[in-house]
Design a protein around this motif. Structure first.
Motif, short mmCIF file in Angstrom:
data_model
loop_
_atom_site.label_atom_id
_atom_site.label_comp_id
_atom_site.label_asym_id
_atom_site.label_seq_id
_atom_site.Cartn_x
_atom_site.Cartn_y
_atom_site.Cartn_z
N ALA A 1 87.34 55.39 21.35
CA ALA A 1 88.68 55.24 21.91
C ALA A 1 89.61 54.65 20.86
N LEU A 2 90.91 54.95 21.00
CA LEU A 2 91.87 54.53 19.99
C LEU A 2 92.39 53.11 20.23
N PHE A 3 92.91 52.86 21.45
CA PHE A 3 93.56 51.57 21.74
C PHE A 3 92.91 50.88 22.92
N GLN A 4 93.09 49.57 22.97
CA GLN A 4 92.84 48.83 24.20
C GLN A 4 93.92 47.77 24.33
N ILE A 5 94.47 47.63 25.54
CA ILE A 5 95.44 46.55 25.80
C ILE A 5 94.67 45.42 26.46
N MET A 6 94.57 44.30 25.79
CA MET A 6 93.74 43.21 26.32
C MET A 6 94.12 41.91 25.63
N GLY A 7 93.79 40.80 26.24
CA GLY A 7 94.06 39.49 25.66
C GLY A 7 93.23 39.26 24.40
N ASP A 8 93.51 38.16 23.70
CA ASP A 8 92.90 37.98 22.37
C ASP A 8 91.41 37.63 22.42
N TRP A 9 90.86 37.40 23.63
CA TRP A 9 89.41 37.20 23.69
C TRP A 9 88.66 38.47 23.27
N ALA A 10 89.36 39.62 23.33
CA ALA A 10 88.73 40.87 22.89
C ALA A 10 88.35 40.78 21.42
N LYS A 11 89.10 39.97 20.66
CA LYS A 11 88.82 39.85 19.23
C LYS A 11 87.38 39.40 18.99
N GLY A 12 86.89 38.54 19.87
CA GLY A 12 85.51 38.06 19.74
C GLY A 12 84.51 39.21 19.70
N GLU A 13 84.77 40.25 20.49
CA GLU A 13 83.87 41.40 20.52
C GLU A 13 83.88 42.13 19.17
N PHE A 14 85.08 42.28 18.61
CA PHE A 14 85.19 42.96 17.32
C PHE A 14 84.51 42.14 16.23
N VAL A 15 84.75 40.83 16.25
CA VAL A 15 84.18 39.97 15.22
C VAL A 15 82.65 39.95 15.34
N ASN A 16 82.16 39.88 16.58
CA ASN A 16 80.71 39.89 16.79
C ASN A 16 80.08 41.19 16.31
N ALA A 17 80.87 42.28 16.33
CA ALA A 17 80.34 43.57 15.88
C ALA A 17 80.46 43.68 14.36
N GLY A 18 80.81 42.61 13.71
CA GLY A 18 80.86 42.58 12.24
C GLY A 18 82.14 43.16 11.66
N GLN A 19 83.20 43.27 12.48
CA GLN A 19 84.44 43.83 11.96
C GLN A 19 85.44 42.72 11.62
N THR A 20 86.39 43.07 10.77
CA THR A 20 87.36 42.07 10.31
C THR A 20 88.77 42.48 10.74
N ALA A 21 89.52 41.50 11.17
CA ALA A 21 90.90 41.76 11.59
C ALA A 21 91.70 42.30 10.42
N GLY A 22 92.49 43.34 10.68
CA GLY A 22 93.33 43.91 9.64
C GLY A 22 92.61 44.94 8.80
N GLU A 23 91.27 45.00 8.91
CA GLU A 23 90.53 46.01 8.16
C GLU A 23 89.96 47.07 9.10
N GLU A 24 88.80 46.77 9.72
CA GLU A 24 88.23 47.77 10.64
C GLU A 24 89.03 47.89 11.93
N PHE A 25 89.66 46.80 12.34
CA PHE A 25 90.49 46.89 13.54
C PHE A 25 91.86 46.27 13.32
N GLN A 26 92.83 46.73 14.10
CA GLN A 26 94.20 46.25 14.00
C GLN A 26 94.58 45.55 15.29
N VAL B 1 97.61 44.85 21.61
CA VAL B 1 96.90 46.13 21.55
C VAL B 1 95.86 46.01 20.44
N TRP B 2 94.62 46.42 20.74
CA TRP B 2 93.55 46.43 19.74
C TRP B 2 93.32 47.88 19.37
N ALA B 3 93.24 48.17 18.08
CA ALA B 3 93.18 49.56 17.65
C ALA B 3 92.10 49.75 16.61
N ASN B 4 91.50 50.94 16.62
CA ASN B 4 90.48 51.29 15.64
C ASN B 4 91.16 51.87 14.40
#
Lengths: 416, 302
Positions: free
Chosen positions: A258-283, A144-147
């Motif tokens: 939106a609060l959550f998305q259920i998706m495989g870990d390739w979604a992380k690429g989208e968050f990282v490309n948007a300048g966000q960091t795991a554990g900080e802007e997204f969970q 789950v990817w969360a804001n």
């Protein structure tokens, strides 16, 4: 006379060495054409260039690789198979069953692949006990990817149970947000469904229904409950979800719509490309109910059988490069997935990557590592797609949960 | 025919014989290619539909098993029902709109030269372009619905493309938009071909415009109706790209058509046998329409 002779031998030597150089080449069919993926693949290309092996690129655009598989079919039917092909799950088994793939046993033995690759993964890399493919990565699909900002604003803690998860989504919906970002494409519906099956019945039920295709599990009460959970999730998705691409759904979480998305870990690429960091802007956390288990898909390079010895040598060089720890780190840091080897240092990965590697190792030990049905790692494409039909029809309101469970039994029976 | 030709049987010289044979020799390669690549592959598909082919063609015969399975697969039912809805509405609506456009254009209005290409223009676009454009227009989040709402009609709703019961009708809308102009051109040609003398005579007898159309013009347009029907029905049966571009078969599997079914089963689901069986059924459907038509056409010529 001697002059001439020298000339001749010289020419022969030149001719021999050029032909040897010419043969040192791999033709690679793949569908990693998007920015990050292409960059990741470049790591491999340069690695091989370092050992003097040329690279003929044969990219076929199309995310899921179905177009690439159609091209491959045409190439093989025409008797002109590429040397190496990016492949997923059962495709490898299907091609191995056709007798088209090369045997990598000697290399695997020498480099100890049996020890470092988790057994659930080996099930796809080997056919009939022989190694036919080199695994590149493990994507786990029950994330789950969360804001983070939205969670704090709404006072939501990371949900531990399914009930918490539903309550959290209800809070978000009441506050006027989309609770669950989702794209209505069959494979996305199925990705979520995987986690529901695992969440309802745990590893045993997942094994019985998705992998062993036991009719009693497929049509039973637990399956009905899994479908009920899908219906619950459907209530938290916005009305315009149909046909939306997964990365647009990720963007909704990134933008705080939106609060959550259920998706495989390739979604992380989208968050990282948007300048966000795991554990900080997204969970990132496992879909509640599936902790301790990992559903995965794994990209692998299958080697096609070739007669030419030079080609065989370059195939082995490529397989070696793919399995080398340096490549596994470099590639998977970029791609967002976990390495296929379990003996790799996690320090260069971000928080989600490290969690993925730890979960993967633990699930591999405890027997909680399963191929994802949604990504063709639980059953063959014919059955997988038949399941997709039922899941997506249910998600779009054509079936109620009981009918959907019955339909699962029929769909599997028809396509076996 | 050649054998009974007196010129040949009577020991004609080489030149005359060559002249007789030349057209056949020149046509032979293209004829052979056509026989192989059209009829040969049709025969191959029919054969495959009786085999247990999965990922690659295989040659073990399994009888009618693929057909039995095909008719038990729910998506095939969906595809057939959708084809009924889609083809029926598409043919009827395109014909009616095309006919009325042709009749209005035939009223000797000013600017016909400008209007005609405008109506015909959609036919110049491929179904992929049409589909993509209509997908955007009909998408509630970016298209018509949100635009009208922004204009002030807050309660306006048009989300058929996201509704599994209504999505197939959005495909009809796009397809009708694409083809009506073309049907119009066919009817216009038919209308222009009608003998003016008959119309004048009818006018002298005091027939109203409506009566003239009903009693004289429309019956004379029979061949145009028939061509329109044949062309539209085969467009409908082979329709694939429009659906792929607009909904990709969704929501769910609610807008599947037989052609989409065939591609999916043959090339992405490794069920080549069932895919081939569905292709054969489609071919037979088209044949059921085309053969009587060709038969009627050829008989008229004689």
């Amino acid at each position: 006379m001697t002059m001439m002779k020298k000339l001749y031998t010289g020419a022969a030597v030149v001719a021999l060495s050029t032909s040897a150089v010419m043969a040192q080449e791999v033709e690679v069919l793949h569908w990693w054409t998007s920015g990050g993926e292409a960059a990741a693949l470049n790591v491999l290309r340069e690695d091989l260039a370092g050992s003097g092996i040329g690279w003929t690129d044969m990219p076929v655009a199309g995310g899921g690789g179905s177009d690439a598989m159609t091209v491959l079919r045409a190439r093989v039917t025409a008797g002109d198979a590429p040397t190496a092909v990016q492949m997923l799950g059962f495709s490898i088994q299907d091609w191995a069953a056709e007798g088209s793939l090369a045997n990598l046993d000697a290399l695997a033995e020498e480099q100890n692949w049996n020890e470092v690759v988790p057994e659930a993964l080996q099930a796809f890399s080997t056919y009939d006990g022989h190694w036919v493919a080199a695994p590149v990565n493990v994507h786990s699909t029950n994330w789950v990817w969360a804001n983070t900002a939205l969670m704090e604003e709404l006072g939501i803690e990371q949900p531990e149970t399914w009930e918490d998860f539903v309550a959290a989504m209800q809070t978000a919906q009441d506050a006027g947000y989309t609770a669950l970002a989702h794209g209505g494409q069959a494979w996305q519906d199925a990705t979520v469904f995987d986690s529901m099956v695992m969440g309802v019945g745990g590893p045993e039920f997942y094994q019985a229904s998705m992998i062993d295709l036991d009719p009693e599990a497929l049509g039973g009460a637990q399956m009905v409950e899994a479908f009920d959970r899908m219906a619950t999730l459907r209530g938290f998705v916005d009305d315009n979800f149909s046909g939306r691409d997964w990365n647009l759904a990720s963007a909704m979480v990134i933008n705080g719509e939106a609060l959550f998305q259920i998706m495989g870990d390739w979604a992380k690429g989208e968050f990282v490309n948007a300048g966000q960091t795991a554990g900080e802007e997204f969970q990132c956390f496992r879909v509640p109910g599936t902790e301790g288990t990992v559903t995965f898909n794994s990209d692998q390079f299958a080697m096609f059988g070739v007669d030419d010895e030079g080609d065989q040598a370059s195939q082995l060089a490529m397989a070696t490069a793919v399995m080398s720890p340096e490549f596994q780190i470099a590639f998977n840091v970029v791609k967002g997935s976990a390495p296929a080897r379990t003996d790799i240092d996690a320090s260069s990965f971000d928080a989600c990557g490290q969690a993925a590697m730890a979960d993967l190792a633990a699930a591999g030990e405890s027997g909680g590592l399963f191929g994802s049905m949604a990504h063709g790692h639980a059953n063959p494409p014919s059955i997988q797609n038949a399941m997709f039909d039922v899941i997506t029809a249910h998600f779009n309101g054509e079936y109620d949960s009981a009918t959907a469970a019955e339909e699962m039994v029929t769909a599997v029976e028809l396509n076996q | 025919m050649a054998a009974t030709d007196p010129m040949l049987s009577g020991g004609a010289d080489f030149r005359t014989r060559l002249q007789n044979w030349l057209p056949k020799i020149v046509l032979a390669p293209s004829f052979a290619v056509m026989v192989l690549f059209v009829y040969g592959f049709i025969a191959f598909t029919v054969y495959l539909s009786f085999t247990g082919s999965r990922m690659l063609p295989s040659f073990d015969l399994v009888g009618f098993q693929n057909y039995e399975r095909l008719f038990r697969v729910r998506q095939w039912d969906t595809a057939i029902i959708n084809l009924g809805i889609f083809a029926g509405l598409y043919i009827v609506i395109s014909t009616i709109i095309g006919l009325f456009l042709a009749i209005f254009l035939d009223m000797k209005i000013r600017g016909e030269g400008l209007l005609r290409p405008i109506f015909l223009y959609p036919m110049a676009l491929s179904f992929i372009v049409t589909g993509t454009a209509w997908k955007w227009i009909l998408d509630p989040a970016i298209g018509l619905e949100v635009t009208v709402q922004r204009w002030g009609w807050e309660s306006f709703q048009f989300d058929w493309i996201k509704d599994s019961d209504m999505a197939i009708y959005t495909i009809v809308i796009a397809a009708v938009w694409q083809s009506s102009g073309f049907v119009m051109a066919m009817f216009l040609a038919g209308l222009r071909g009608i003998d003016n003398e008959i119309l004048k005579a009818a006018q002298m007898d005091g027939a109203s415009n409506f009566q003239m159309y009903r009693r004289i013009i429309l019956p004379q347009l029979r061949p145009a109706f028939l061509s329109a029907f044949v062309i539209l029905s085969h467009l409908a049966i082979k329709s694939y790209d429009l659906v792929v571009a607009m909904t990709d078969g969704g929501p769910g599997t609610s807008t599947w058509l037989p052609a989409l079914f065939m591609y999916e089963y043959t090339f992405t689901r490794n069920q080549m046998g069932i895919g081939a069986a569905s292709a054969v059924i489609m071919l037979m459907t088209i044949a059921a329409i085309m053969v009587p038509y060709l038969y009627a056409e050829l008989r008229e010529k004689n």
